[in-house]
Design a protein around this motif. Structure first.
Motif, short mmCIF file in Angstrom:
data_model
loop_
_atom_site.label_atom_id
_atom_site.label_comp_id
_atom_site.label_asym_id
_atom_site.label_seq_id
_atom_site.Cartn_x
_atom_site.Cartn_y
_atom_site.Cartn_z
N LYS B 216 0.84 -1.21 0.00
CA LYS B 216 0.00 0.00 0.00
C LYS B 216 0.87 1.25 0.00
O LYS B 216 0.57 2.24 -0.65
CB LYS B 216 -0.88 0.03 1.26
N GLN B 217 1.97 1.18 0.78
CA GLN B 217 2.85 2.33 0.88
C GLN B 217 3.54 2.64 -0.45
O GLN B 217 4.14 3.69 -0.62
CB GLN B 217 3.90 2.08 1.99
N GLY B 309 -0.81 8.34 7.35
CA GLY B 309 -2.02 9.03 6.90
C GLY B 309 -2.77 8.15 5.94
O GLY B 309 -2.67 6.92 6.02
N THR B 310 -3.49 8.74 5.02
CA THR B 310 -4.23 7.91 4.06
C THR B 310 -3.38 7.66 2.82
O THR B 310 -2.29 8.22 2.69
CB THR B 310 -5.54 8.62 3.65
N VAL B 314 -0.49 4.82 4.50
CA VAL B 314 -1.16 3.80 5.33
C VAL B 314 -0.12 3.03 6.13
O VAL B 314 0.96 2.73 5.60
CB VAL B 314 -1.96 2.86 4.41
N ASN B 315 -0.39 2.71 7.39
CA ASN B 315 0.59 1.94 8.16
C ASN B 315 -0.01 0.76 8.91
O ASN B 315 0.62 0.18 9.77
CB ASN B 315 1.35 2.87 9.13
N SER B 316 -1.26 0.43 8.61
CA SER B 316 -1.86 -0.75 9.25
C SER B 316 -3.03 -1.26 8.42
O SER B 316 -3.62 -0.51 7.65
CB SER B 316 -2.36 -0.38 10.64
N MET B 317 -3.30 -2.56 8.58
CA MET B 317 -4.55 -3.06 8.03
C MET B 317 -5.63 -2.83 9.08
O MET B 317 -5.30 -2.62 10.25
CB MET B 317 -4.45 -4.54 7.66
N VAL B 318 -6.88 -2.82 8.67
CA VAL B 318 -7.97 -2.71 9.65
C VAL B 318 -8.19 -4.11 10.21
O VAL B 318 -8.72 -4.99 9.53
CB VAL B 318 -9.27 -2.20 9.01
N ALA B 319 -7.71 -4.32 11.41
CA ALA B 319 -7.85 -5.65 11.99
C ALA B 319 -9.08 -5.67 12.88
O ALA B 319 -9.50 -4.63 13.38
CB ALA B 319 -6.61 -5.99 12.80
N GLY B 320 -9.62 -6.84 13.08
CA GLY B 320 -10.75 -6.89 14.00
C GLY B 320 -11.61 -8.12 13.86
O GLY B 320 -11.37 -9.00 13.02
#
Lengths: 335, 438
Positions: B216-217, B309-310, B314-320
């Motif tokens: 993504k980066q 930022g966006t 981006v520096n993470s996946m949306v985990a959950g």
């Protein structure tokens, strides 16, 4: 069901009569009694047959049907609605120019090599131990019990212990090989990379040889002692006794033993799965885990089923040829 | 003899009855019924340190729910390693729980099976409407334009945990914010049996989470806009190489980490063997391993340059974890009520506080408990710089294929084999070719 339908009523009746006067029950009516007697073995077999049908045959037929369908996660909720794929799944599985076929072929060769080595070693160690244990000596009973431990332990617990021992940083194997004996110049990886094959082989042999030991030991009990006595009178040494008496007498036992070990090892799922999880290293990509991964991890049940069917056919052919060859050999030697 | 016969008859009858029920299952379609309105079965994913801990946490809440509605909830906590298989088996047989937890990265894959109740506007209204939830969390509940198959329950994101003392000993004054700084700091620390960064090289999902962000980066995605696998773009190859090079070239990850898959890197961190680890909500694990909260710091996961930022930052996946209703439920109304209860402001606060995660419910996020040094970073990341994994039906296959490729590359690195752009590209090409054809 129609053949067994009449049975329940007379059975109940018979029991009631039998309770009051045991003698009169059989004499009262001979014919139904005979039917009952003839029917009883079948009746007793029926639960086993029904369960066999449910547990083995139905899933097998379902597996074959699935192998002809394009079965992915889109259809597993109602797999009968999956589109017909014809031979496509089989084509994908055996297209050795494409990655899926290549990976299957690689896995097949790895499994063949693994099976040959594992069965060979299990048999050799088991036979050697059984012959050695023929002599009576102090502590034989204890040793015999110790030999059977790997066979008696639950697979998961035993294999997970091996996994701990094979670990790179804190494992016992590296500690002994590297730190204490200095055999390797740096700690090796056993659970990833090429060495994983040897790690798997070690665990498989450790787990499998006691069975060979047990069977061969049972086989040795059937060889008459007089044969050895006569042979030694004729001047035959230990090696000659082994070659001329022990091994030929064990032939029928070995025939079954090798076949069973072969089928078990070739299809072994638990050992590689517990050792490496769902993504085995390439060097230890055993076919049962490979098929599991193709079906259940990538959700391509159609292709996975096709691979299973191919594996089944292969094992049937090998078993058939093996049985034909060994029984023919036995007939000629008998003559 | 006659007794044996009677037993035999009994056994035959029993086995025939078994056969009849086994064949009579069939598959039903439609969106569940209300045939048994007084009970529910709930498969909870294992969130806490153990299954027992989860039972202790959840049971009082289920009792609360029973008191409120008169519906008894039967709880089963399922370990992660079994959860997906259990859901697949339930989907195939049509015999599953009424309500269940799913990992949010599986949303699209499970939605494709059609086994989960879709959450359309009307269904969402029953639990207070879609707007109650944080948008990034909703984005990980299914593909855009389709009704989500689940509702967000616990949210998490990645952050960089660092050992304060080890940094100080190496003469580093502030934690890194970019990958270059991670490597530079890591090199200062990696000596005398200590290492800069921890990794879980044999954990397929973790591999995916890291390389997803690194791609993504570089503006690279793993699937094209129309959902086709795109694993071999320059950005994707560079991302995987950068990640594996942390061990192969930069040598700030210990080679032994290549075989880690059981969170061993967290133990190494707790023991002071590694100075940094990229993880989602690790505070409770560190605490259970005897590490005090003062011993480590938490900062946003690194970016290539600048600040998170966006877009490329981006520096993470949306985990959950999401909560879903099984379509075959015999208590559709009760199941919806239960989802409403579990995602209520109060429960959302309470459960997320216990598990160290972030509530995906906006109103619950304002609780001061989620402003602490640790969770504040996770919350900020979720709000500003996290992106959901590709919402495609083949997501779980992608995790296996590419996750395995990264695992094999780590194995090469650990064994001293060269990891080159070509070898990375070859591994990713193979992974892409093994994906099912559409």
């Amino acid at each position: 069901m129609t053949t067994t339908a009449p049975s329940p009523a007379p059975a109940g009746e018979g029991r009631a009569v039998g309770k009051n006067s045991p003698g009169s029950a059989s004499g009262k009516s001979r014919r139904p009694g005979r039917i009952r007697r003839i029917g009883l073995p079948y009746l007793l077999l029926l639960p086993a047959l029904v369960l066999e049908l449910l547990v083995h045959l139905v899933p097998m037929v379902m597996g074959v049907v699935m192998s002809f369908r394009e079965l992915t996660q889109f259809f597993i909720r109602d797999w009968t609605s999956a589109p017909w794929a014809g031979l496509d799944n089989f084509k994908v599985a055996v297209d050795f120019d494409a990655p899926v076929g290549q990976a299957l072929l690689h896995s097949f060769f790895v499994t063949c090599l693994f099976t040959v080595l594992s069965v060979g070693l299990c048999w050799a160690i088991g036979t050697a131990a059984a012959v050695f244990m023929q002599e009576t000596f102090k502590g034989r009973g204890i040793l015999r019990a110790l030999f059977l431990i790997p066979y008696a332990l639950p697979v998961y617990a035993a294999v997970i212990t091996w996994v701990f021992m094979f670990q790179h940083d804190n494992g016992l194997i590296n500690h002994v090989l590297h730190d204490q004996l200095g055999v390797t110049d740096k700690p090796s990886f056993w659970l990833i990379g090429d060495n994983s094959f040897y790690a798997l082989l070690t665990v498989s042999v450790w787990k499998g040889w006691p069975f060979a030991f047990l069977i061969v030991m049972a086989g040795l009990q059937n060889i008459p002692k007089e044969m050895y006595e006569a042979a030694s009178l004729d001047g035959a040494g230990l090696w000659q006794q082994l070659r001329r008496i022990t091994l030929p007498s064990l032939r029928p036992v070995n025939q079954v033993l090798v076949l069973v070990l072969f089928l078990w090892t070739f299809n072994d799922f638990n050992t590689p799965y517990v050792m490496f999880g769902k993504a085995a290293p390439e060097a230890a990509d055993i076919i049962s885990v490979h098929i599991y991964q193709s079906s259940f991890v990538t959700w391509n049940f159609g292709t996975g089923s096709a691979m299973s069917v191919l594996l089944l056919l292969f094992l049937l052919v090998v078993t058939g040829v093996y049985l034909a060859l060994t029984s023919r050999g036995r007939k000629t030697s008998d003559v | 003899m006659s007794r044996i016969r009677a037993t035999a008859v009994g056994a035959v009858t029993a086995s025939l009855a078994l056969a009849a029920t086994a064949c009579g299952g069939g598959s039903s379609t439609g969106g569940g019924s209300n045939d048994s309105p007084k009970t529910l079965t709930y498969w909870a994913s294992n969130q806490g340190a153990s299954i027992q801990v989860d039972k202790k946490v959840l049971q009082p809440e289920l009792d609360k729910f029973e008191k409120k509605t008169g519906i008894k909830v039967k709880l089963e906590v399922v370990p992660w390693s079994d959860l997906l298989n259990r859901i697949m088996a339930a989907t195939t047989s049509g015999q599953g729980p009424d309500v269940l937890n799913i990992g949010n990265t599986w949303s699209a894959s499970l939605q494709a099976t059609g086994a989960l109740l879709p959450w359309d506007a009307k269904q969402f209204d029953k639990i207070g409407g879609k707007d109650r939830f944080v948008s990034s969390a909703l984005g990980s509940a299914g593909p855009e334009g389709k009704d989500p198959a689940a509702v967000p329950l616990y949210s998490m994101s990645y952050a960089l945990y660092y050992n304060k003392k080890m940094f100080k000993d190496a003469g580093i004054s502030k934690p890194p914010t970019t990958w270059d700084e991670v490597v530079a700091d890591g090199k200062k620390i990696s000596k005398n049996g200590k290492w800069g960064l921890g990794a879980e090289g044999s954990n397929l999902s973790n591999n995916i989470h890291q390389i997803f962000v690194m791609a993504k980066q570089r503006g690279a995605d793993w699937f094209t806009a129309d959902g086709k696998p795109d694993f071999t773009s320059d950005g994707a190859v560079a991302a995987v190489k950068q990640y594996v090079d942390l061990m192969a070239k930069d040598k700030i990850i210990a080679p032994g980490n290549a075989e880690y898959a059981q969170n061993q890197s967290l133990s190494d961190f707790s023991k002071g063997k590694t100075a940094m680890v990229l993880w989602q909500a690790a505070a409770s694990t560190f605490k259970s391993q005897g590490m005090s909260e003062d011993d480590y710091g938490v900062v946003p996961a690194p970016v290539q340059s600048g600040a998170p930022g966006t877009g490329n930052q981006v520096n993470s996946m949306v985990a959950g974890i999401n909560i879903a209703v099984f379509k075959n439920t015999k208590n559709a109304d009760g199941a919806t009520k239960f989802v409403k209860f579990m995602t209520s402001d109060e429960e959302s606060k309470l459960l997320n506080k216990t598990y160290g995660s972030i509530p995906p419910v906006k109103a619950a996020q304002n609780d001061p408990a989620f402003e602490s040094a640790t969770t504040g970073v996770l919350k900020d990341t979720l709000a500003k710089s996290a992106a959901p994994l590709p919402q495609v039906a083949e997501e779980s296959q992608f995790e296996t294929a590419v996750g395995t490729a990264v695992k094999e590359l780590f194995a090469d690195a650990a064994n001293g084999k060269a990891v080159t752009t070509e070898s990375v590209k070859a591994a990713l090409t193979k992974a892409q070719q093994s994906m099912p054809n559409k």
